[in-house]
Enzyme design. Structure first.
Site, PDB file in Angstrom:
ATOM      1  N   TYR A  22       0.865  -1.192   0.000  1.00  0.00           N
ATOM      2  CA  TYR A  22       0.000   0.000   0.000  1.00  0.00           C
ATOM      3  C   TYR A  22       0.896   1.234   0.000  1.00  0.00           C
ATOM      4  O   TYR A  22       1.522   1.550   1.007  1.00  0.00           O
ATOM      5  CB  TYR A  22      -0.895  -0.049   1.236  1.00  0.00           C
ATOM      6  CG  TYR A  22      -1.952   1.023   1.357  1.00  0.00           C
ATOM      7  CD1 TYR A  22      -2.272   1.895   0.321  1.00  0.00           C
ATOM      8  CD2 TYR A  22      -2.663   1.154   2.554  1.00  0.00           C
ATOM      9  CE1 TYR A  22      -3.249   2.864   0.461  1.00  0.00           C
ATOM     10  CE2 TYR A  22      -3.651   2.121   2.709  1.00  0.00           C
ATOM     11  CZ  TYR A  22      -3.933   2.968   1.664  1.00  0.00           C
ATOM     12  OH  TYR A  22      -4.902   3.936   1.815  1.00  0.00           O
ATOM     13  N   LYS A  27      -1.639  -1.514  -3.954  1.00  0.00           N
ATOM     14  CA  LYS A  27      -2.675  -0.485  -3.938  1.00  0.00           C
ATOM     15  C   LYS A  27      -1.966   0.847  -4.110  1.00  0.00           C
ATOM     16  O   LYS A  27      -1.182   1.263  -3.251  1.00  0.00           O
ATOM     17  CB  LYS A  27      -3.477  -0.498  -2.640  1.00  0.00           C
ATOM     18  CG  LYS A  27      -4.553   0.600  -2.607  1.00  0.00           C
ATOM     19  CD  LYS A  27      -5.308   0.654  -1.289  1.00  0.00           C
ATOM     20  CE  LYS A  27      -6.311   1.813  -1.309  1.00  0.00           C
ATOM     21  NZ  LYS A  27      -7.025   1.966  -0.025  1.00  0.00           N
ATOM     22  N   VAL A  74      -9.280  -0.478  -5.493  1.00  0.00           N
ATOM     23  CA  VAL A  74      -9.666  -0.576  -4.085  1.00  0.00           C
ATOM     24  C   VAL A  74     -10.288   0.771  -3.763  1.00  0.00           C
ATOM     25  O   VAL A  74      -9.600   1.765  -3.592  1.00  0.00           O
ATOM     26  CB  VAL A  74      -8.475  -0.868  -3.164  1.00  0.00           C
ATOM     27  CG1 VAL A  74      -8.927  -0.885  -1.706  1.00  0.00           C
ATOM     28  CG2 VAL A  74      -7.805  -2.184  -3.536  1.00  0.00           C
TER      29      VAL A  74
END
Length: 293
Positions: free
Chosen positions: A136, A164, A204
């Protein structure tokens, strides 16, 4: 390549009761609703899920409850990232026990470690469980990038399967896509179609809490070869995306404000976050109701 967690992932809010307790019944209801509206999976206890203010036990209970509600109809990626490697490893192991399919691990924040320390952090977590990892990259919150060269090195680890991307560095994302098999998920809703069009895996999405079907239709149109329709659908969502993500408030605040007006489980946010004011809530509802299809 088939995306490891599906294409359309919702960064789900964590519902609380009026008193501020974890609302597991509400979480199950919301998760089932979102699956019915087109979500392939969830990120639980991410930024939108208010992970800094939920306990370790609450995080595990949330995973177990959502797994019970959706069974094998959706993937669950558990947010386990913290500023402490040992704590993150512990959360990762508990998430695996609770039924998660994967782990979302943010770069360690606040201490701003150098890249070699960030890489070692991710490798230790990747070795700690049998679950695949989604890196992330969100430097606006962590204070540090996961640099492209670091991602390239980490891509060699068999457990590191996805990213992400909230870096707002579209060139860097394309460079990594060109050189790896990593599944790249847009983490900023305004980039959902753009990243998908250059080989991304999907998204996402915080905004998927409120318009899951519309956002899925963007990708469906592109997959069907109708790029102009995909673009129109993405553009039509822009006013709502802007209101939720760029109103000067965290997405958890704006999303919960809108969900509460829609009679879907949300409840309050936890301090230090504060609820949206009535004017902001009215504007969110107006943009939601005026969303063209």
């Amino acid at each position: 390549m088939t995306p490891p967690f599906g294409r359309t992932l919702c960064a789900m809010i964590t519902p609380f009761t009026r008193s501020g307790a974890l609302d597991l019944d509400g979480a199950q209801h919301l998760a089932a609703h979102l699956v019915a509206q087109g979500c392939d999976g969830f990120v639980l206890s991410g930024t939108t899920g208010e992970s800094p203010t939920t306990t370790d036990a609450e995080k595990s209970a949330l995973i177990a409850a959502v797994r019970e509600a959706v069974a094998d109809r959706a993937s669950i990626v558990a947010g386990v990232g913290t500023a402490d490697t040992r704590h993150t490893v512990g959360l990762a192991r508990e998430a695996e026990k609770a039924g998660a399919d994967g782990l979302l691990v943010v770069a360690p924040y606040y201490s701003r470690p150098p890249q070699e320390a960030i890489e070692a952090h991710f490798r230790e977590i990747a070795d700690a469980t049998g679950l695949p990892l989604m890196l992330y990259d969100i430097p606006v919150r962590t204070g540090v990038r996961i640099e492209p060269e670091t991602i390239l090195r980490l891509s060699e680890h068999p457990a590191v399967v996805a990213v992400k991307d909230c870096s707002h560095d579209f060139l860097a994302a394309q460079k990594v896509l060109d050189r790896t098999e990593l599944a790249y998920y847009a983490g900023c809703d305004e980039h959902n179609l753009a990243l998908y069009a250059v080989g991304g895996a999907g998204y996402v999405s915080t905004v998927a809490n409120v318009i899951p079907k519309h956002l899925r239709e963007v990708l469906d149109a592109f997959d069907a070869g109708d790029a102009p329709r995909a673009a129109r659908l993405q553009q039509r969502a822009t006013p709502l995306i802007e209101a939720i993500m760029s109103a000067g408030l965290p997405g958890a605040v704006t999303t919960k404000a809108l969900l509460n007006t829609l009679a879907l489980p949300a409840g309050p946010v936890r301090a230090p976050l504060r609820p949206a004011d009535p004017g902001t809530t009215d504007e969110l509802r107006s943009r939601y109701e005026n969303l063209p299809t």
